[in-house]
Enzyme design. Structure first.
Site, PDB file in Angstrom:
ATOM      1  N   ASP A   1      -9.572   3.697  -3.842  1.00  0.00           N
ATOM      2  CA  ASP A   1     -10.336   2.488  -3.509  1.00  0.00           C
ATOM      3  C   ASP A   1     -11.751   2.517  -4.081  1.00  0.00           C
ATOM      4  OD1 ASP A   1      -8.131   1.846  -2.026  1.00  0.00           O
ATOM      5  OD2 ASP A   1      -9.192   1.689  -0.115  1.00  0.00           O
TER       6      ASP A   1
ATOM      7  N   ASP B   1       0.826  -1.216   0.000  1.00  0.00           N
ATOM      8  CA  ASP B   1       0.000   0.000   0.000  1.00  0.00           C
ATOM      9  C   ASP B   1       0.863   1.271   0.000  1.00  0.00           C
ATOM     10  OD1 ASP B   1      -2.440   1.394   0.085  1.00  0.00           O
ATOM     11  OD2 ASP B   1      -3.272   0.040   1.584  1.00  0.00           O
TER      12      ASP B   1
END
Lengths: 414, 414, 414, 414
Positions: A209, A149
Site C-alpha cells: 500500500d 484483496d
C-alpha cells in the site's frame, strides 16, 4: 526535497494487447474509494453524501465514474443457511442493492470490496471458498467493480500458480454471473501478477500500500524491487512505487493495467509539486486513477491537480501504452534524474523528466533517448512541444513551448 | 562504444551429451524467421517471396535451411467443432499445408509458431490445452519446426516442474505424430530450461527478447542474471545476452542448445564490428543462427557477416561444445575484457577475446587460461593460429597469423 | 597463492543427532571412486586392478573401505521385458554380481552409481521411475553403496518437496531390499538437502562438482553461496567448496554427512600445501573421504597426505561433529584468514587456521573464539596443543607444540 | 560493545487485528521454558522444582504464567498399538497428566513440545502424521500450550502452502480437542509465517534460534534477512534478531505474535545494559516473554530486569501494537542508531532509541519521526516523558523526565 516533472507531447500510434475479456477497462478505470478518508467508518449515508459531492465538484466530467466501497461493509457473519454475504444492517439499513441503485441513479458505477482469504484485511469475512455465491450476490446487488484483496490467504501464495488459481476462481465466478464487473486484483504484486493476471483481471496492484509521503523509506515496505518480493508490506512512499513500476510497465495494456494504488492527492502529506508528480506519473504509467481524498471538501489546488484533463487524456489515451523509463541517472546529492517516454494515438508522444534529487537540475532531452523504440527516423524528427502543466492562451491545459529537432536543450527541472 | 573480437583456431576432440531424441538439431539449427522484419504482417506471398530471395542470396549453401513463420498466421478462432487450429484465410488463402509444400519444393524446411499459453504473444489462440490436436495438425501440414512461446501461461510457471510439465506436453504431442519436428522452446529462461529441458526440446531461449542494440541497459530487461530471474522481459541488448549465456554455456550440447534469440545482423542498430561480435559469439556459444533481418534486401556487408563459413563451421562443429568464458576482467573505463575458449573436432580449438570497454586493449592470451580444461600438456603445446575474420590468400575466411607456444603475446583488440 | 593450515588438538565430549537409520556411515564413509581417473572407460579389469593396488598400498589400514564404480557401467538399455538394469556385457562379461563378489573377497565393499533422472549424467539409463527394480537388482548383485546423481531430473526440483520425494523414493526402495546399502545423494545441494535429507540419506553433496584447483572462480560454478543456488554447475575450486560448507556444517552428524565431493589429492592441480589444506578441511568438516586419484600409481607425497591417520582420526571421531568457522577475516591483498573449531571425544578439540591470502600471516588464536560454544570455563582453560601435520619423536602424526592458557600467541601461517 | 536503550512513554489508542480464534494470547504469552537451562536433562522433579522456585520468586505476579516442558520428555517410541505418544517412564514416573495437574495446582499453566516432522530436534518421535492423536493426548493430559518445532520435516517446506498445510494440520487438531491450547509455531520464519500463520497460530518464531550474545555474527545464522531465508540456522545474536524483526513487526497483533525466541536474560553472555536492551526490545516488539534462564537461582540484577513491570505493561498493553523502526542510521564506527515507536492504550506511546555502535551518541528525538503514522497534530503535540528504566520517587519503574513539545533534544545514549 525539491521535485518537479516536465511533461511534453509529441507524434504516432501503437497496438494493444490481449487481456481479460469482460469488455471493461479499455482504458484505466477512474473513480473514488472510501478507504483513505473513511476507513472502516462507512455507511449508506457517508457513501451517498460523498457520491453527491463527487458530482457537485464535476468529477464525472473528467472521467471519474466509479464509487468504490472498500472494506467493513460486511455484517459480522454470512447468512448461516445459504452462506451468502450480508451487509452490516446498521450501516446499510436498506442493503447494498439499494445503495447501488442510488449510485446508479446518479449516473455513477458502484464497486465493492472483498479478500481472497479467510478474512478481509479489516477482519470481516473473506471470499476464499465463497467465490461463486459472493460473485452471484454482487451481481444481484448491481455491483460493477470488485476490489479483491490478499489478506489471510492461508498460505495460498508463493508460486504464480497458487496465486493465479486463487484469483482465477473469483474471475471465473464474476464472468459466470453474466454481469460485467470490473475485476481489480489487489495481491500487492505477489508472485508477479503482471505475468499471470492479464487474462483474468482488469488491473492488479504491483506493490504494498501507498502512504501519503514523497520518498521516505519505511521498513514496513522493505523490498527494493517488487519482481521477487516476499513481503510487500505497506507504507510505500509515492516515488518508491514509481521505481517499482518501472520494470513492469511493459506488462500493461488495454484491459489489463498495473495498479499503483489509490491517489493521495489532497491528503496533505506532500507538496503541490509532489502531487503534480504523483498524479502525472500515475497517469502516464496507466495506473487506474482512484481518488483517495475527502471528495466532500477539496481545495482549489487539489481540484486543479485531479482535473488536469490533458494529463487525464494521456492516461485514457486509446493506445493504452504506459511510459517506459529510458534512463535513470543517480544524482550525487541523492535521488535520481530520469526520462520517461511513451506513445499516444495520432502520432503523439508523451515525455516526462522526473527529478527526485534535492537540487534543481538542467538537462537536455535527446530524441535518440525518447525514441529508442521508434528508431532513427523518429530520432531525427521535428516536434512541437507542449507543457501539460501550463495552460494555453484559451485557459486549456497544455501550452506550446516551441518546436524542436533532435533535442530539447537545457531543460530546467526542480 | 568500440568493440572487436579476435577469433583463433587451434587443436583436439570431445564427447557429446544426451538430449531430446527426435534426431534433429545435432548441430544448432540455422534459418530465417518472419518476426523481426514483418511482425504480424505476414502472408503466403510475403513468406514465399522471402524464401525465394533467401535462396537467391545463396543462404542454403551456408547451412541456413529453415523458413520460420512466427506469430499471427492464425485465424481469429479455432475450428469450433474440432478445436483444430485454422490459419487466417485472407493471409493464407491456400492454407498452411500448401505453403509448407512450396517451401519444401524450394529445398527448405518450414517452421510454425505457437505459445504454451491461452493466447500467443500477439493475441492469437494459444496451444495450452490443445497440444495434441495442434501437433497433429502441424504434422499434417508438413511442419518441420515449432517455436513455442510463453505468453499468457496462466500462472503455470515459477517452479521447474510447472514449466517442464507445460512444455513436455507439447514435446510428447510432437513426438506422438511420428513426424520429426524440431522443438524450439521459447520460455525466456524461466525456471532454468537448461536444467529441465534437455530431454524434451532441441533448444530453449535463455533470456528475454533481444533488441538491436550493442549494450544499452533497458529496464524492460531488468535482471542482471537469468539464473533465477522472475521477469525476463524484452529489449535485452546483445552483449547483455552474452553475459546471460556465460554461466549456462555448460548445459548445451548435441540436440539441446541454448538459444540466444534471433540475430539482429543487418537491422541497423549496431556497427559492423558489433555485428561481427554478435554473429561470432552466437556461433561460438552454439546458439541457433536464425536470421532476423530483411532477407529480400541485404547489403554486401550484412551478407559477408552472415556467410562467414569459418564462423559457421565453428557453430556447426560436430563436437557441439559451446565456448566457456575463462576470465572476465572489468576495465576501469567501463565494460570488460574477456577470454572465451572451446573445443572443436580434429584437435582444434576456438578462442575469442571480447572487449566491451570503450578503449582499445592490449592483452596476452595465455595458454594456461585457454586450456584450463585440458591441462598441462595442452597448456605447453604449440599451435598454429588462424584469424577467422581475415581471409587467406585464396580468399577463404581464416588466415594463419603464425605459430605460438605458451601464449599469444600482445594482442591488440578494439 | 600461498596457503597453509595449522591443526591443533585439545579437550571434551558432545552428542550425536538422528538420521537415516540403515545403520551405516556412523562416521563419514571412506573409499575410492572410478570417475576422476577412468571416467567412462571402466571395466571389470580396471576396477579389480585398482582394488588390488588399493590394498597393496595399505589403504584399508587407514579406514578406506569402499570401491565405488561410477557412471558408464550400464548396457545401452534395460532388460526390455523386466525393466531390470543390465551392465555393459563387454566391459563386465561376468556381470556386476561377480565383480562385487571379487571386491568382497578382497575385504572391501562395493558401490554403484545411478541418477534420479531419465538418464545418468553420462547419458546411460537413469533410475527415475525404476527405483524399486534398480534397488532390488543392486541388492541381488551384492551392492553396498549407491551414489545417486541428479542429471535429467525432468523438472522434479525447485522445491524441497520435489527433491525430497524423488530421492526418498530410492531411499525407501533401498531400505525395502533388506540389504544395508549406504545411500550417497548427489543432488549438488539443490533445494537444501541439509534440510530435507537427513532422514533419507547417509550423505548428500552440497555443491556442484569439484575440480582440481585451489581457488579459481570458474563461471560454470556461478553461485557465491549454495543456500539458494539455482545453478550448482561444476568446476568448483576446492576453497570455494569450503566456503559453501561453512554455513551448512551445522546440519551434519552421525549417519548424515555433508559431502564436499571427491578428493583431488594426487591429481596434480594443487601444491602439496594446498592438498594438505584440502584433505584436512574435508576431514574436519566430516566430509566422506573418497579418493579420486589414480590408486595404481601414487607418489610418496600423495600417499603421505591421504594416510595421515591423525587427520583421519578427526574425520572418523565418534562425536561426528563438524568444525564451525568461528571467524573469517578478509585480507587486503585477497583471500581471508579464518579460524575453525570443533569438538572430538574425550575432551579433545580440533582447531584449524586457514589462510587463503597470497601472503604469510601472523595471528593469535584466542580461546574465547575457539570455545564460543563451550563458554567461559573452557575459554579460560589450559590445553596441550598438537600439530597434526608434524610427526612426534616416534614418527607418529601429531607432535606436541606446548601448553597454552587463554590463547596461542603469534601463530605463523602461510 | 557499549549499548543502551532509552524508553519513554507518551499518548492514544489503536485497533486490533483478526487471528487464530482460540481465545488465547490476547497479549503475548509469558512464562519459562526448560530448554536453555536443562536441555534434554528434564524430569518431573526438575520441572516441579523450577515451577516452585518460579513462584517463590513471585514471577506470576508480573504475568509469567506458563511452565513449558521442551524437548526430550518422550519415551523412545510411541504406543505400538495406538500410536499415542508416551512420556519417558523414568523421567516421568507418574506421567505427564500428573505433572500437569501439579503445575495447575500451583496456579500455573503447562506447556509441551513437539515437532512438525518425523523426529523432534532432539531426535525423539515427531508429530508429522500423528497430529490428531497427539493433540487429543495433550488435551487429555491437561496441556495448555504447544511449542511446535520444524526439525526433520521431510521436505514439506519451501512454499507458504507446504508450511501452512503442515502447521494447519496441528492447529486444526488442537482446535478439535475442544481444550484451549495456545499454539506456538516454531518454524524459524521459513516461508514467511507472518503471512500465512495468523489464522492458525498464536505466535510464530521469526528466525533461527537465539544464543546468549549481543551482536556477534555466527555463520550458523547466515541470512542477513528472514524475509526469504533458506537456512534459518541457529546461534543468532540478540541484536541480529531485532534486525530480523523490524520489517515483520507490522504483521503481529492480538492473538498472533512474532516470537523473537526465548529470553537469555540471566544466562551470563551479555552485560546488564545489553540484557536491558534485550528485554525491552522483546517487550516492545510484542514478542512472547519466555524466560530461558535458571529460575531456581537468579541474581537480583537478573530479577530486576525481568520484573520491570513498566516494560512488561508495554508488552501486555491491550492495543497489541508492536513498535516500528522509524529510522536506522549507520554509525561510522560500526552498528547503528535507531528510533522505534509504537502506540499504547489511553493515548500513550512508547519510544525506544537503540544504539548498537561502540560509542556514546547524542541525538534529538523529533516528534515528526515518532508520529509518522499519526500525522501533523500529533507531531506538534506536547507530551510528558517517562524513562521506564528509572524508578520514580515511590520506587516504581517509570520516572517522569519532563514535558516536551516537538522534540526531545540532545538525548545521550550509550
Amino acid at each position: 526535497m525539491a521535485t518537479s516533472s516536465l511533461l511534453l507531447v509529441l507524434a504516432l500510434q501503437l497496438s494493444g494487447a490481449l487481456a481479460h475479456n469482460n469488455g471493461l477497462a479499455l482504458t484505466p478505470q477512474m473513480g473514488w474509494n472510501t478507504w483513505n478518508h473513511f476507513g472502516c467508518d462507512i455507511s449508506e449515508d457517508t457513501i451517498l453524501s460523498a457520491a453527491k459531492s463527487f458530482i457537485d465538484y464535476g468529477l464525472p466530467n473528467y472521467g471519474y465514474g466509479y464509487i468504490l466501497m472498500d472494506d467493513c461493509w460486511q455484517a459480522p457473519a454470512r447468512n448461516a443457511t445459504t452462506g451468502a454475504p450480508i451487509a452490516d444492517p446498521t450501516k446499510f439499513p436498506n442493503g447494498v442493492a439499494s445503495l447501488a441503485d442510488q449510485i446508479h441513479s446518479l449516473g455513477l458505477k458502484f464497486g465493492i470490496y472483498s479478500s481472497a482469504g479467510m478474512y478481509t484485511c479489516g477482519g470481516k469475512f473473506g471470499s476464499l471458498g465463497y467465490e461463486t455465491i459472493d460473485a452471484q450476490t454482487y451481481a444481484e446487488w448491481g455491483v460493477d467493480y470488485l476490489k479483491y484483496d490478499n489478506c489471510y490467504n492461508e498460505g495460498q501464495a508463493g508460486t504464480p500458480k497458487l496465486s493465479y488459481d486463487r484469483y482465477a476462481n473469483m474471475s471465473n465466478a464474476l464472468n459466470a454471473t453474466g454481469r460485467p464487473i470490473l475485476y481489480s486484483m489487489c495481491n500487492w504484486g505477489e508472485d508477479g501478477p503482471w505475468n499471470f493476471a492479464p487474462t483474468i483481471a482488469n488491473s492488479w496492484r504491483i506493490s504494498g500500500d501507498i502512504y501519503d509521503n514523497y520518498d521516505r523509506f519505511d521498513e514496513r515496505c522493505p523490498c527494493t524491487s517488487m519482481i521477487d518480493c516476499k513481503l510487500a508490506g505497506y507504507h510505500c512512499a509515492m516515488t518508491r512505487i514509481i521505481d517499482f513500476a518501472a520494470p513492469v510497465s511493459q506488462k500493461a495494456g488495454q484491459n489489463h493495467w498495473n495498479d499503483l494504488d489509490m491517489l493521495e492527492v489532497g491528503n496533505g502529506g506532500m507538496t503541490y509539486d509532489e502531487y503534480v508528480t504523483h498524479f502525472s506519473m500515475w497517469a502516464l504509467l496507466k495506473s487506474p486513477l482512484i481518488l483517495g481524498n475527502d471528495v466532500t471538501n477539496m481545495t482549489n489546488e487539489t481540484l486543479s491537480v485531479i482535473t488536469n484533463d490533458a494529463i487525464i487524456a494521456v492516461n485514457q489515451d486509446a493506445n493504452g501504452s504506459p511510459v517506459e523509463r529510458m534512463w535513470n541517472t543517480p544524482i550525487s546529492t541523492g535521488g535520481t534524474l530520469s526520462l520517461w517516454s511513451g506513445s499516444l494515438v495520432n502520432n503523439t508522444y508523451v515525455i516526462a523528466l522526473l527529478n527526485t534529487s534535492p537540487d534543481a537540475q538542467t538537462v537536455s532531452v535527446n530524441f535518440t533517448d525518447v525514441f529508442i523504440d521508434q528508431g532513427p527516423s523518429y530520432q531525427a524528427g521535428t516536434y512541437e512541444i507542449y507543457d501539460l502543466w501550463q495552460k494555453d492562451d484559451a485557459g486549456a491545459w497544455g501550452a506550446s513551448v516551441g518546436t524542436y529537432t533532435g533535442s530539447i536543450p537545457d531543460v530546467q527541472i526542480g
